[in-house]
Scaffold this motif. Structure first.
Motif, PDB file in Angstrom:
ATOM      1  N   UNK A 126      -6.336  -2.638   8.700  1.00  0.00           N
ATOM      2  CA  UNK A 126      -5.138  -1.710   8.770  1.00  0.00           C
ATOM      3  C   UNK A 126      -4.436  -1.619   7.443  1.00  0.00           C
ATOM      4  N   UNK A 127      -4.424  -2.862   6.671  1.00  0.00           N
ATOM      5  CA  UNK A 127      -3.575  -2.793   5.541  1.00  0.00           C
ATOM      6  C   UNK A 127      -4.291  -1.821   4.499  1.00  0.00           C
ATOM      7  N   UNK A 128      -5.648  -1.675   4.615  1.00  0.00           N
ATOM      8  CA  UNK A 128      -6.470  -0.813   3.550  1.00  0.00           C
ATOM      9  C   UNK A 128      -5.925   0.454   3.614  1.00  0.00           C
ATOM     10  N   UNK A 129      -4.935   1.133   4.587  1.00  0.00           N
ATOM     11  CA  UNK A 129      -4.325   2.437   4.419  1.00  0.00           C
ATOM     12  C   UNK A 129      -3.360   2.736   3.409  1.00  0.00           C
ATOM     13  N   UNK A 130      -2.863   1.451   3.105  1.00  0.00           N
ATOM     14  CA  UNK A 130      -1.869   1.618   1.938  1.00  0.00           C
ATOM     15  C   UNK A 130      -2.351   2.088   0.722  1.00  0.00           C
ATOM     16  N   UNK A 131      -3.533   1.397   0.339  1.00  0.00           N
ATOM     17  CA  UNK A 131      -4.064   1.657  -0.932  1.00  0.00           C
ATOM     18  C   UNK A 131      -4.447   3.181  -1.379  1.00  0.00           C
ATOM     19  N   UNK A 132      -5.056   3.931  -0.456  1.00  0.00           N
ATOM     20  CA  UNK A 132      -5.376   5.460  -1.009  1.00  0.00           C
ATOM     21  C   UNK A 132      -3.916   6.238  -0.925  1.00  0.00           C
ATOM     22  N   UNK A 133      -2.861   5.862  -0.196  1.00  0.00           N
ATOM     23  CA  UNK A 133      -1.708   6.729  -0.314  1.00  0.00           C
ATOM     24  C   UNK A 133      -1.030   6.225  -1.611  1.00  0.00           C
ATOM     25  N   UNK A 134      -0.915   5.105  -1.896  1.00  0.00           N
ATOM     26  CA  UNK A 134      -0.269   4.673  -3.241  1.00  0.00           C
ATOM     27  C   UNK A 134      -1.161   5.399  -4.354  1.00  0.00           C
ATOM     28  N   UNK A 135      -2.552   5.209  -4.167  1.00  0.00           N
ATOM     29  CA  UNK A 135      -3.406   5.657  -5.494  1.00  0.00           C
ATOM     30  C   UNK A 135      -3.259   7.280  -5.419  1.00  0.00           C
ATOM     31  N   UNK A 185      -0.549   8.956  -4.630  1.00  0.00           N
ATOM     32  CA  UNK A 185       0.675   9.299  -5.139  1.00  0.00           C
ATOM     33  C   UNK A 185       0.943   8.853  -6.593  1.00  0.00           C
ATOM     34  N   UNK A 186       0.280   7.891  -6.966  1.00  0.00           N
ATOM     35  CA  UNK A 186       0.189   7.481  -8.435  1.00  0.00           C
ATOM     36  C   UNK A 186      -0.553   8.598  -9.264  1.00  0.00           C
ATOM     37  N   UNK A 210       6.733   8.335  -3.460  1.00  0.00           N
ATOM     38  CA  UNK A 210       5.552   8.228  -2.201  1.00  0.00           C
ATOM     39  C   UNK A 210       4.960   6.653  -2.064  1.00  0.00           C
ATOM     40  N   UNK A 211       4.697   6.274  -3.340  1.00  0.00           N
ATOM     41  CA  UNK A 211       4.265   4.924  -3.468  1.00  0.00           C
ATOM     42  C   UNK A 211       4.941   3.824  -2.718  1.00  0.00           C
ATOM     43  N   UNK A 212       6.412   3.916  -2.941  1.00  0.00           N
ATOM     44  CA  UNK A 212       7.276   2.958  -2.700  1.00  0.00           C
ATOM     45  C   UNK A 212       7.646   3.076  -1.203  1.00  0.00           C
ATOM     46  N   UNK A 213       7.530   4.350  -0.669  1.00  0.00           N
ATOM     47  CA  UNK A 213       7.562   4.582   0.726  1.00  0.00           C
ATOM     48  C   UNK A 213       6.275   3.821   1.371  1.00  0.00           C
ATOM     49  N   UNK A 214       5.049   4.158   0.994  1.00  0.00           N
ATOM     50  CA  UNK A 214       3.797   3.772   1.400  1.00  0.00           C
ATOM     51  C   UNK A 214       3.907   2.153   1.581  1.00  0.00           C
ATOM     52  N   UNK A 215       4.471   1.455   0.436  1.00  0.00           N
ATOM     53  CA  UNK A 215       4.779   0.116   0.467  1.00  0.00           C
ATOM     54  C   UNK A 215       5.778  -0.360   1.584  1.00  0.00           C
ATOM     55  N   UNK A 233       7.599  -2.927 -14.485  1.00  0.00           N
ATOM     56  CA  UNK A 233       6.929  -1.851 -13.926  1.00  0.00           C
ATOM     57  C   UNK A 233       6.837  -1.638 -12.587  1.00  0.00           C
ATOM     58  N   UNK A 234       6.911  -2.762 -11.780  1.00  0.00           N
ATOM     59  CA  UNK A 234       6.861  -2.808 -10.281  1.00  0.00           C
ATOM     60  C   UNK A 234       8.333  -2.685  -9.597  1.00  0.00           C
ATOM     61  N   UNK A 235       9.337  -3.101 -10.331  1.00  0.00           N
ATOM     62  CA  UNK A 235      10.611  -3.307  -9.879  1.00  0.00           C
ATOM     63  C   UNK A 235      11.136  -1.898  -9.170  1.00  0.00           C
ATOM     64  N   UNK A 236      10.844  -0.768  -9.784  1.00  0.00           N
ATOM     65  CA  UNK A 236      11.308   0.457  -8.858  1.00  0.00           C
ATOM     66  C   UNK A 236      10.591   0.625  -7.417  1.00  0.00           C
ATOM     67  N   UNK A 237       9.398   0.053  -7.356  1.00  0.00           N
ATOM     68  CA  UNK A 237       8.620   0.019  -6.081  1.00  0.00           C
ATOM     69  C   UNK A 237       9.299  -0.906  -5.118  1.00  0.00           C
TER      70      UNK A 237
END
Length: 450
Positions: free
Chosen positions: A56-65, A67-68, A75-80, A208-212
């Motif tokens: 289930x958690x693998x759904x996060x990766x393509x959405x973040x990728x 968006x990146x 969009x990446x922050x929302x996915x997380x 670099x991660x703090x905004x997320x």
């Protein structure tokens, strides 16, 4: 080389999950074959639940990728954020389901001494699913940004803690209580809480991660984002579930054959799991890079990159297959105390059976690696529904009937079970590659037309 640089931290991180089981198996194996079989039986329930959570958690990766690739930080922050919420709920749900399923242990025709040992072990390891699946949300997010080393660091720390606690509590070293396999369960539980705490610490302190990872407003949950993650996550969970479930069925079928067959199955399965994690890591690399190219709408490059990862996987799996063939008689001896006179007969039988299983496992390394990396590429394309049907057909309409018939109704026994695994994995690899080839050719043709 970029594919390997992206994949190797993922591989080491995934190996970390398997190394927890590896350390448990080696240490518990010193106690006897019944204890090793009990860990195998308890973990069979955990692996099913873990497959749903990790899948289930693998759904996060393509959405973040994606968006990146498109430069969409929000969009990446929302996915997380939404991924953390859903993974936390799922972790507690799976823990509750395992507790409800515990009575099944008594009706599965497993050796009674194995069941008695497995129940207290299962209670503690089941709760460790909560921190593990929350960790997965952070891990998949980090990998979606092509930052694969931070989950690796957290996993390495967790493994060090797990081995240390195991040593102290399984054998009662340095004045600690001797808890046997319950000590192994405590080590797994503690190490997974440490793992999720450490990855949050690492991501939070990097600029670099703090905004997320800061400033979440969990009171504002967007239905559209939840729906998108669930739309990708549940089919992905089922894909992993169908594969893990057939390996779990192999554990249960082996239990019907006896504790030695089950212990041998656990040894071969644990060794195969470690090489499988290399394919898993390359599958994540394929998912991330395909997701990036999808965001850029560069489908020719997408296909080229994916096929280069497929070929790299093939070469590595051939090397692993060779190692299994050459080491099949020696590798099982790592797990058992071969100088134990009391259990010498049992240990000898386990080693003989495990060597036969590793002979078959050598060949399915190739199919297993190819199917998981192609599945990763399809997830990068956010194509999950048809691959879910493909994995169901391959494992449960092709693989499982062969496992059942040849394992319980012929002289092949344990080898017959693993023959079914080999054929199921091969069917999956072939059908998934056909699906990927069809989709990418269609996307390239459509792009050229417009």
């Amino acid at each position: 080389m970029y594919n390997l640089r992206l994949a190797y931290p993922v591989i080491l991180g995934m190996l970390g999950h398997t190394f927890v089981a590896f350390a448990d198996n080696i240490m518990v194996g010193q106690l006897g074959t019944a204890e090793l079989a009990a860990v195998s039986l308890g973990n069979s329930f955990i692996f099913i639940a873990m497959s749903l959570g990790i899948g289930f958690s693998t759904a996060i990766t393509p959405l973040v990728a994606e968006a990146d690739g498109a430069g969409n930080q929000a969009g990446g922050k929302s996915a997380l954020k939404h991924g953390i919420v859903l993974c936390t709920i799922l972790g507690f749900s799976l823990f509750g389901i395992i507790l409800l399923c515990k009575p099944l242990l008594h009706v599965m025709q497993q050796p009674p001494e194995v069941v008695e040992l497995a129940i207290p072990y299962l209670d503690l390891v089941a709760f460790s699913l909560v921190p593990l699946i929350v960790f997965q949300a952070f891990k998949q997010f980090s990998e979606g940004l092509s930052q694969t080393k931070y989950p690796m660091y957290a996993t390495i720390l967790a493994n060090v803690m797990n081995v240390t606690i195991n040593y102290l509590l399984i054998f009662g070293s340095f004045g600690f209580p001797k808890l046997g396999i319950v000590g192994a369960a405590i080590g797994t539980l503690a190490s997974r809480f440490i793992m999720v705490g450490y990855i949050w610490f690492l991501l939070n302190r990097k600029e670099k991660f703090q905004p997320y990872v800061t400033g979440f407003n969990f009171r504002k949950i967007e239905r559209a984002v939840i729906k998108k993650i669930m739309g990708l996550g549940f089919p992905s969970a089922l894909q992993m579930f169908f594969e893990v479930a057939i390996f779990t069925a192999a554990i249960w079928l082996s239990g019907v054959l006896g504790k030695n067959a089950q212990a041998a199955n656990q040894i071969a399965l644990n060794l195969s799991s470690m090489t499988f994690m290399v394919g898993m890591g390359l599958g994540v690399a394929a998912m991330v890079r395909v997701g990036n190219q999808k965001g850029l709408q560069n489908f020719k490059e997408l296909k080229r990159i994916a096929e280069s990862i497929f070929f790299l996987t093939l070469l590595l799996e051939i090397i692993f297959a060779t190692l299994f063939l050459l080491g099949r008689h020696w590798l099982p001896t790592i797990y058992l105390d071969i100088d134990d006179v009391v259990n010498q007969v049992d240990n000898t039988e386990v080693i003989i059976i495990a060597a036969k299983l590793l002979l078959i496992a050598a060949f399915f390394q190739i199919s297993d690696g190819i199917q998981v990396v192609v599945l990763g590429a399809l997830r990068g394309l956010q194509d999950v529904r048809i691959p879910t049907f493909i994995t169901f057909i391959a494992y449960w309409l092709v693989g499982f009937p062969i496992c059942y018939y040849f394992g319980l109704h012929t002289e092949w026994k344990s080898s017959g079970i693993w023959l079914g695994l080999l054929l199921g994995l091969t069917a999956s690899a072939v059908m998934l590659y056909i699906r990927f080839n069809y989709l990418t050719k269609k996307l390239i043709k459509t792009k050229q037309y417009f």
